[in-house]
Design an enzyme around this catalytic site. Sequence first.
Site, PDB file in Angstrom:
ATOM      1  N   HIS A 188      -9.874   1.825   4.758  1.00  0.00           N
ATOM      2  CA  HIS A 188      -8.609   2.063   5.460  1.00  0.00           C
ATOM      3  C   HIS A 188      -8.851   3.119   6.542  1.00  0.00           C
ATOM      4  O   HIS A 188      -9.615   4.071   6.337  1.00  0.00           O
ATOM      5  CB  HIS A 188      -7.540   2.535   4.466  1.00  0.00           C
ATOM      6  CG  HIS A 188      -6.171   2.503   5.067  1.00  0.00           C
ATOM      7  ND1 HIS A 188      -5.735   3.472   5.943  1.00  0.00           N
ATOM      8  CD2 HIS A 188      -5.166   1.605   4.970  1.00  0.00           C
ATOM      9  CE1 HIS A 188      -4.504   3.174   6.337  1.00  0.00           C
ATOM     10  NE2 HIS A 188      -4.134   2.036   5.761  1.00  0.00           N
ATOM     11  N   GLY A 201       1.634   2.759  10.885  1.00  0.00           N
ATOM     12  CA  GLY A 201       2.583   3.870  10.744  1.00  0.00           C
ATOM     13  C   GLY A 201       3.249   4.295  12.034  1.00  0.00           C
ATOM     14  O   GLY A 201       3.862   5.367  12.097  1.00  0.00           O
ATOM     15  N   SER A 260       2.763  -1.568  10.667  1.00  0.00           N
ATOM     16  CA  SER A 260       4.205  -1.542  11.003  1.00  0.00           C
ATOM     17  C   SER A 260       4.922  -2.856  10.708  1.00  0.00           C
ATOM     18  O   SER A 260       5.787  -3.288  11.463  1.00  0.00           O
ATOM     19  CB  SER A 260       4.398  -1.119  12.461  1.00  0.00           C
ATOM     20  OG  SER A 260       3.917   0.185  12.664  1.00  0.00           O
ATOM     21  N   LYS A 298       0.143   4.293  -0.533  1.00  0.00           N
ATOM     22  CA  LYS A 298      -0.524   5.521  -0.062  1.00  0.00           C
ATOM     23  C   LYS A 298      -0.182   6.695  -1.010  1.00  0.00           C
ATOM     24  O   LYS A 298      -0.081   6.488  -2.211  1.00  0.00           O
ATOM     25  CB  LYS A 298      -0.143   5.796   1.391  1.00  0.00           C
ATOM     26  CG  LYS A 298      -0.392   4.571   2.287  1.00  0.00           C
ATOM     27  CD  LYS A 298      -0.247   4.845   3.752  1.00  0.00           C
ATOM     28  CE  LYS A 298      -0.455   3.557   4.531  1.00  0.00           C
ATOM     29  NZ  LYS A 298      -0.463   3.742   5.970  1.00  0.00           N
ATOM     30  N   GLU A 323      -7.180   5.522   7.472  1.00  0.00           N
ATOM     31  CA  GLU A 323      -6.896   6.907   7.049  1.00  0.00           C
ATOM     32  C   GLU A 323      -8.092   7.499   6.305  1.00  0.00           C
ATOM     33  O   GLU A 323      -8.340   8.702   6.365  1.00  0.00           O
ATOM     34  CB  GLU A 323      -5.613   6.926   6.188  1.00  0.00           C
ATOM     35  CG  GLU A 323      -4.381   6.771   7.071  1.00  0.00           C
ATOM     36  CD  GLU A 323      -3.203   6.049   6.413  1.00  0.00           C
ATOM     37  OE1 GLU A 323      -3.157   5.964   5.185  1.00  0.00           O
ATOM     38  OE2 GLU A 323      -2.327   5.572   7.169  1.00  0.00           O
ATOM     39  N   GLU A 355      -6.254  -4.348  10.619  1.00  0.00           N
ATOM     40  CA  GLU A 355      -5.242  -3.327  10.854  1.00  0.00           C
ATOM     41  C   GLU A 355      -5.582  -2.545  12.121  1.00  0.00           C
ATOM     42  O   GLU A 355      -6.334  -1.555  12.060  1.00  0.00           O
ATOM     43  CB  GLU A 355      -5.186  -2.352   9.674  1.00  0.00           C
ATOM     44  CG  GLU A 355      -4.771  -2.967   8.376  1.00  0.00           C
ATOM     45  CD  GLU A 355      -4.073  -1.963   7.464  1.00  0.00           C
ATOM     46  OE1 GLU A 355      -2.947  -2.239   7.074  1.00  0.00           O
ATOM     47  OE2 GLU A 355      -4.644  -0.901   7.193  1.00  0.00           O
ATOM     48  N   ASN A 366       0.857  -1.187   0.000  1.00  0.00           N
ATOM     49  CA  ASN A 366       0.000   0.000   0.000  1.00  0.00           C
ATOM     50  C   ASN A 366       0.893   1.238   0.000  1.00  0.00           C
ATOM     51  O   ASN A 366       1.399   1.637   1.045  1.00  0.00           O
ATOM     52  CB  ASN A 366      -0.914  -0.029   1.234  1.00  0.00           C
ATOM     53  CG  ASN A 366      -1.810   1.194   1.303  1.00  0.00           C
ATOM     54  OD1 ASN A 366      -1.913   1.956   0.340  1.00  0.00           O
ATOM     55  ND2 ASN A 366      -2.459   1.393   2.440  1.00  0.00           N
TER      56      ASN A 366
HETATM   57  P1  PGA Z   1       2.347   0.733   7.789  1.00  0.00           P
HETATM   58  O1  PGA Z   1       0.934   0.950   7.051  1.00  0.00           O
HETATM   59  O2  PGA Z   1       2.895  -0.591   7.307  1.00  0.00           O
HETATM   60  O3  PGA Z   1       3.187   1.894   7.347  1.00  0.00           O
HETATM   61  O4  PGA Z   1       2.087   0.716   9.251  1.00  0.00           O
HETATM   62  C1  PGA Z   1       0.036  -0.139   6.894  1.00  0.00           C
HETATM   63  C2  PGA Z   1      -1.230   0.352   6.279  1.00  0.00           C
HETATM   64  O5  PGA Z   1      -1.655   1.478   6.559  1.00  0.00           O
HETATM   65  O6  PGA Z   1      -1.856  -0.352   5.488  1.00  0.00           O
END
Ligand code: PGA
Length: 257
Positions: free
Chosen positions: A96, A174, A213, A11, A98, A168, A9
């Site tokens: 997601h 993140g 992460s 982003k 976000e 998640e 992903n």
């Molecule tokens: P990350 O993001 O691996 O940077 O924690 C995962 C995600 O948001 O899908």
Amino acid sequence: MKKKFIVANWKLNGDIKTISNFLKNLKLKAPLYLKYNTIIIAPSTIYLERVYKNIKDINIFVSAQDVDINKKGAFTGETSILMLKDIGVKYVIIGHSERRFLHNEDNKLITEKFGLIKSLNLIPILCIGESENERKENKTKEVIKNQLSMILKRFGNKIFTNTIIAYEPIWAIGTGISADPIYVQSIHKFIKNYINTYDANNIEKLIVQYGGSINSKNAKNFLEQPDIDGLLIGSASLIYEEFLKILKISNDILVNN
Ligand code: PGA
């Protein structure tokens, strides 16, 4: 053992130069790992077709990071599911955290998007998971049930056949602090059991992956768990060396089983 689903992903990251370089290296090495992995790249919308054209011959797939609820019309700035399908997209990430938080997307809207994606025979990657506070208040399972039940009620028991659920936990995204793999295994089991009560026949076709992460140091501990069917990887998927290392780890676990 079923193939692991590894999703990058990206982003809101990348440009033509870095993406070309990433794909050049991916094409060189990834075919070694395709027997045991389904690899999916989710770039920003503007690069979807470029990535698709680059990797379609080696059986790596592309995913959109979101889709609009409307198929066409006066919706400035949006991307339609018909357009995604038109350019070769097979998967669509929805829900997601976000998008839930920065764009106020709720379970109702995400449910509609889920149905729309399925109705066009594309595959949703549905992100679910609890916040830090919800975890502290022991509400994880309740939150997950709410995120899934609306979809089940709206579209019926078989709706999760051939779909991907990405668990998640929001506090792990993140932050550099991944969840405990044993804890994640128990949540994945819970998700599968919950869906199993509605549709016992198709549970094998449901993929539940973990995101939050993940990097090449911790990936193995997750992928070794029986109900962790893959990974949704954010920042570590931006660096091809790191992403390839994770693919190799996943491959090696299945080779040795
Ligand atoms: P990350 O993001 O691996 O940077 O924690 C995962 C995600 O948001 O899908």
